[in-house]
Design an enzyme around this catalytic site. Structure first.
Site, PDB file in Angstrom:
ATOM      1  N   TRP A 102       0.815  -1.216   0.000  1.00  0.00           N
ATOM      2  CA  TRP A 102       0.000   0.000   0.000  1.00  0.00           C
ATOM      3  C   TRP A 102       0.844   1.260   0.000  1.00  0.00           C
ATOM      4  O   TRP A 102       0.413   2.292  -0.547  1.00  0.00           O
ATOM      5  CB  TRP A 102      -0.986  -0.040   1.165  1.00  0.00           C
ATOM      6  CG  TRP A 102      -1.836  -1.270   1.082  1.00  0.00           C
ATOM      7  CD1 TRP A 102      -1.843  -2.335   1.924  1.00  0.00           C
ATOM      8  CD2 TRP A 102      -2.747  -1.606   0.019  1.00  0.00           C
ATOM      9  NE1 TRP A 102      -2.713  -3.306   1.472  1.00  0.00           N
ATOM     10  CE2 TRP A 102      -3.281  -2.889   0.309  1.00  0.00           C
ATOM     11  CE3 TRP A 102      -3.167  -0.949  -1.134  1.00  0.00           C
ATOM     12  CZ2 TRP A 102      -4.217  -3.521  -0.517  1.00  0.00           C
ATOM     13  CZ3 TRP A 102      -4.092  -1.573  -1.966  1.00  0.00           C
ATOM     14  CH2 TRP A 102      -4.607  -2.835  -1.648  1.00  0.00           C
ATOM     15  N   ASP A 172      -2.157   6.047   6.792  1.00  0.00           N
ATOM     16  CA  ASP A 172      -3.130   5.089   6.273  1.00  0.00           C
ATOM     17  C   ASP A 172      -3.366   4.076   7.387  1.00  0.00           C
ATOM     18  O   ASP A 172      -2.522   3.222   7.661  1.00  0.00           O
ATOM     19  CB  ASP A 172      -2.564   4.420   5.021  1.00  0.00           C
ATOM     20  CG  ASP A 172      -3.489   3.362   4.431  1.00  0.00           C
ATOM     21  OD1 ASP A 172      -4.525   3.051   5.059  1.00  0.00           O
ATOM     22  OD2 ASP A 172      -3.164   2.829   3.352  1.00  0.00           O
ATOM     23  N   LYS A 196     -12.418  -3.262   7.234  1.00  0.00           N
ATOM     24  CA  LYS A 196     -11.627  -4.058   8.172  1.00  0.00           C
ATOM     25  C   LYS A 196     -12.245  -3.985   9.578  1.00  0.00           C
ATOM     26  O   LYS A 196     -12.664  -4.994  10.125  1.00  0.00           O
ATOM     27  CB  LYS A 196     -10.181  -3.556   8.254  1.00  0.00           C
ATOM     28  CG  LYS A 196      -9.566  -3.107   6.938  1.00  0.00           C
ATOM     29  CD  LYS A 196      -9.182  -4.242   6.037  1.00  0.00           C
ATOM     30  CE  LYS A 196      -8.355  -3.703   4.863  1.00  0.00           C
ATOM     31  NZ  LYS A 196      -7.945  -4.766   3.939  1.00  0.00           N
TER      32      LYS A 196
END
Length: 360
Positions: A102, A172, A196
């Site tokens: 990511w 993030d 999540k």
């Protein structure tokens, strides 16, 4: 069929009490005569939902008053572009620590709008650790400093955050938001995809310090300008209404558990159960540096590829699903987000012990 133990990295398991409450309100929300999915986002009933959701999140994370909470679409990946478009206003430079998939994607986006300075990287050891940082290598004139606090695919997490001074720290937190206590005031921006620890896929939450709003590049599309959403209280266009409602239910559930401190204690216990087994097993191993192990995503391997394939097949038959490692790294991975009960982790370890004994 009874519910399985779902170890998916996302979309991930949701709390059963939340699913039951949502099911009970699916056809008609309170006395509105309609489902939340049918409700106008401009209605009084929905205004109460979105305001309550924000209030609960602010309370859970102790978000200071000088931060805006935005409910957006586009997933966390859209933030890889939105952040530089909104923050690269002076030096057109960003610092970043490369810790996996990511951050690599964030790097690609940053380079579209300015210069990207990779402060450190753990790619030399397959992203199995969080690199130690030398503040002397930080760019004092950077427009922001980007990290991914928990690496879903690689299974690493920050236990301490870099001190970036006047440079806004952008995090993030997609895969560990609300899993452990964080000091929001340490960050300029926190963003997270919902799927999540917050709710179903489709909602993205951005927590942004107010002074960072209103400086977007001229090329920034209206929908990618944080000011658009801040000025309109996340209602410039139709937001992901049902996802926000589901987030509200999750936040209520989390508050009842003792909030983030209570959840952190449970998460640490869950992770310890699995890591303790992996550290003593003769068949299964964790490839991650001990000091950097994630509480949310736990990759592990078996002694042979054949055993891994057999384990995954037998695990699924026994109700333990979505244990395959990401296609880029292989092996196995147990994602034990907030909604995964400790019973699920203990039962997984029991199954792993039996599998190990049967396949010696």
């Amino acid at each position: 069929m009874s519910r399985v133990y779902n170890f998916s990295a996302g979309p991930a398991v949701l709390p059963e009490p939340v699913l039951k409450k949502a099911a009970g309100e699916l056809l008609e929300y309170r006395d509105t005569g309609m489902s939340v999915m049918e409700m106008s986002h401009r209605s009084k009933a929905y205004d109460d939902i979105i305001q309550t959701t924000e209030y609960l999140l602010r309370d859970l994370m102790k978000i200071p008053d000088n931060y805006k909470v935005l409910f957006l679409q586009g997933g966390a990946s859209s933030q890889f572009a939105m952040v530089p478009m909104n923050l690269m206003k002076k030096s057109r430079k960003a610092d970043i620590v490369n810790t996996g998939t990511w951050t690599k994607r964030a790097i690609d986006e940053i380079k579209r709008y300015g210069n990207c300075n990779i402060i450190a990287s753990s790619e030399d050891r397959n992203f199995s650790y969080i690199p130690k940082l030398d503040s002397g290598t930080f760019s004092p004139d950077a427009d922001y400093f980007h990290i991914c606090t928990n690496n879903t695919i690689e299974g690493t997490r920050y236990t301490t955050y870099p001190e970036t001074g006047s440079v806004p720290l952008v995090a993030d937190m997609s895969s560990n938001i609300l899993s452990e206590v964080v000091d929001v005031s340490r960050f300029g921006i926190i963003f997270a995809g919902a799927q999540k620890n917050i709710g179903p896929a489709g909602l993205t939450i951005v927590i942004i310090r107010e002074d960072l709003i209103g400086h977007a590049m001229d090329i920034t599309p209206t929908m990618f300008n944080y000011k658009t959403h801040a000025d309109n209280k996340s209602l410039y266009n139709t937001p992901p209404t049902y996802g926000i409602y589901m987030a509200k239910l999750v936040f209520e559930w989390l508050k009842d558990l003792g909030g983030v401190p209570g959840m952190q204690k449970i998460n640490e216990e869950k992770a310890k159960v699995l890591y303790d087994f992996l550290d003593t097993s003769s068949m299964f191993k964790s490839p991650i540096a001990r000091e950097d192990r994630s509480l949310m995503n736990i990759p592990f391997t078996a002694s042979t590829k054949e055993l891994e394939a057999r384990f995954l097949a037998e695990a699924a038959t026994n109700g333990f699903v979505q244990l395959e490692g990401h296609r880029s790294v292989g092996g196995m991975r147990a994602s034990i987000y907030n909604a995964m009960p400790i019973e699920g982790v203990k039962k997984l370890v029991e199954f792993m012990k039996k599998f190990e004994t049967a396949n010696k």
